[in-house]
Design an enzyme around this catalytic site. Structure first.
Site, PDB file in Angstrom:
ATOM      1  N   ASP A  81       0.820  -1.210   0.000  1.00 27.40           N
ATOM      2  CA  ASP A  81       0.000   0.000   0.000  1.00 27.40           C
ATOM      3  C   ASP A  81       0.855   1.260   0.000  1.00 27.40           C
ATOM      4  OD1 ASP A  81      -2.472   1.365   0.147  1.00 27.40           O
ATOM      5  OD2 ASP A  81      -2.265   1.593   2.315  1.00 27.40           O
ATOM      6  N   GLU A 133      -2.722   6.244  -7.892  1.00 22.89           N
ATOM      7  CA  GLU A 133      -3.526   7.312  -7.292  1.00 22.89           C
ATOM      8  C   GLU A 133      -3.398   8.583  -8.114  1.00 22.89           C
ATOM      9  OE1 GLU A 133      -4.122   9.757  -3.069  1.00 22.89           O
ATOM     10  OE2 GLU A 133      -3.107   7.823  -3.093  1.00 22.89           O
ATOM     11  N   HIS A 178      -6.765  10.641   5.178  1.00 24.91           N
ATOM     12  CA  HIS A 178      -5.999   9.617   5.869  1.00 24.91           C
ATOM     13  C   HIS A 178      -6.080   9.911   7.367  1.00 24.91           C
ATOM     14  CE1 HIS A 178      -3.559   8.973   1.995  1.00 24.91           C
ATOM     15  NE2 HIS A 178      -4.300   7.918   2.193  1.00 24.91           N
ATOM     16  N   GLY A 207      -8.945   6.159   3.093  1.00 26.69           N
ATOM     17  CA  GLY A 207      -9.488   6.914   4.218  1.00 26.69           C
ATOM     18  C   GLY A 207     -10.863   6.434   4.645  1.00 26.69           C
ATOM     19  N   GLY A 208     -11.029   5.116   4.755  1.00 28.28           N
ATOM     20  CA  GLY A 208     -12.336   4.577   5.129  1.00 28.28           C
ATOM     21  C   GLY A 208     -12.687   4.760   6.591  1.00 28.28           C
ATOM     22  N   SER A 209     -11.683   4.874   7.459  1.00 27.24           N
ATOM     23  CA  SER A 209     -11.941   4.978   8.896  1.00 27.24           C
ATOM     24  C   SER A 209     -12.795   6.193   9.220  1.00 27.24           C
ATOM     25  CB  SER A 209     -10.618   5.074   9.670  1.00 27.24           C
ATOM     26  OG  SER A 209      -9.864   3.892   9.546  1.00 27.24           O
TER      27      SER A 209
END
Length: 278
Positions: A81, A133, A178, A207-209
């Protein structure tokens, strides 16, 4: 069974669900990610970031994931990643990683295309998938990455970028961060819709959190097939371990390690289930 992202993500985009990509840093997090998804019966993406090379080598990560993959029935991708180093990408490919992410988002557009295309050619020759990205995410609270200026992905540039680099997945910037959000999330799903109209390959949300569930579901319905989760795994596990240590009960380190696996599994199951419930 070890697979790459090109074997996992097209079906997710086509059928409008997402696969969680969960960052790992040690044995406990690797085991937690794999066991949680195996218990749910969902494919897993084990993501090891370039930032964590101080914790483990790519060879050590591969050895653990490879051994655990033989004990489960789910498809499993091992993904490097957010990597900016050509050398680290080559090391991961040689180690046995099935997928890599080259992060050229800080480069000028033309240079990002050039570097990403070169890496894609090398990776594809080894049957390794590539994520890239375009655009840049800002850093939120508890992010372990450098906070840069947020730059939304340009839909027209995205179409050209994908065509010229031949990547398998594209991470987009639409307002997620992030780390954890410092305020109310402002995720622009309209930009995502425009990108999805131009780009037919799987799109990735970093940045799913902490991203609200309804926003997550709208993103999945509009092209997102892979969602990265990192910070919440760390924060939740640390908080739960603190509670154990403050309880007054004595714990052996081996017991704490097993508890860490359980806490990681709780977060992973929460998000893996969310990403399927569209």
């Amino acid at each position: 069974m070890m697979v790459n992202l090109a074997q996992l993500l097209p079906d997710a985009r086509r059928k409008r669900y997402a696969i969680g990509s969960f960052n790992v840093y040690n044995y406990e997090t690797i085991r937690g990610v794999i066991e949680a998804n195996n218990e749910l019966g969902y494919p897993a993406i084990v993501a090891f970031g370039e930032n964590y090379l101080t914790n483990m080598t790519v060879d050590e990560v591969f050895a653990l994931v490879d051994a655990m993959s033989k004990r489960v029935k789910i498809p499993l991708a091992l993904h490097l990643d957010h990597c900016k180093s050509f050398d680290h990408i080559v090391q991961a490919i040689k180690a046995g990683f099935t997928s890599v992410m080259y992060d050229g988002s800080s480069l000028p557009f033309e240079e990002n295309i050039k570097q990403t295309a070169q890496i894609a050619a090398i990776a594809h020759a080894a049957n390794v998938s590539v994520e890239a990205e375009l655009g840049a995410l800002a850093g939120g609270e508890f992010s372990n990455e450098e906070s840069g200026e947020e730059i939304y992905t340009n839909p027209e540039q995205a179409a050209r970028f994908v065509a010229e680099t031949k990547v398998d997945a594209l991470a987009v910037s639409i307002g997620t961060v992030h780390g954890m959000y410092k305020g109310t999330p402002k995720v622009d799903v309209e930009i995502l819709k425009k990108i999805a109209a131009q780009v037919d390959l799987p799109l990735v949300l970093h940045g799913g959190s902490g991203t609200p569930e309804e926003i997550v579901k709208r993103c999945i319905r509009n092209g997102i097939a892979k969602i990265n989760v990192n910070t919440e795994i760390s924060l939740y596990t640390i908080e739960k371990v603190k509670e154990l240590l403050q309880s007054g009960k004595a714990y052996h380190l081996s017991q704490l390690a097993c508890k860490e696996v359980d806490y990681v599994k709780e977060v992973v199951k929460k998000y893996s289930t969310m990403f399927r419930a569209i």
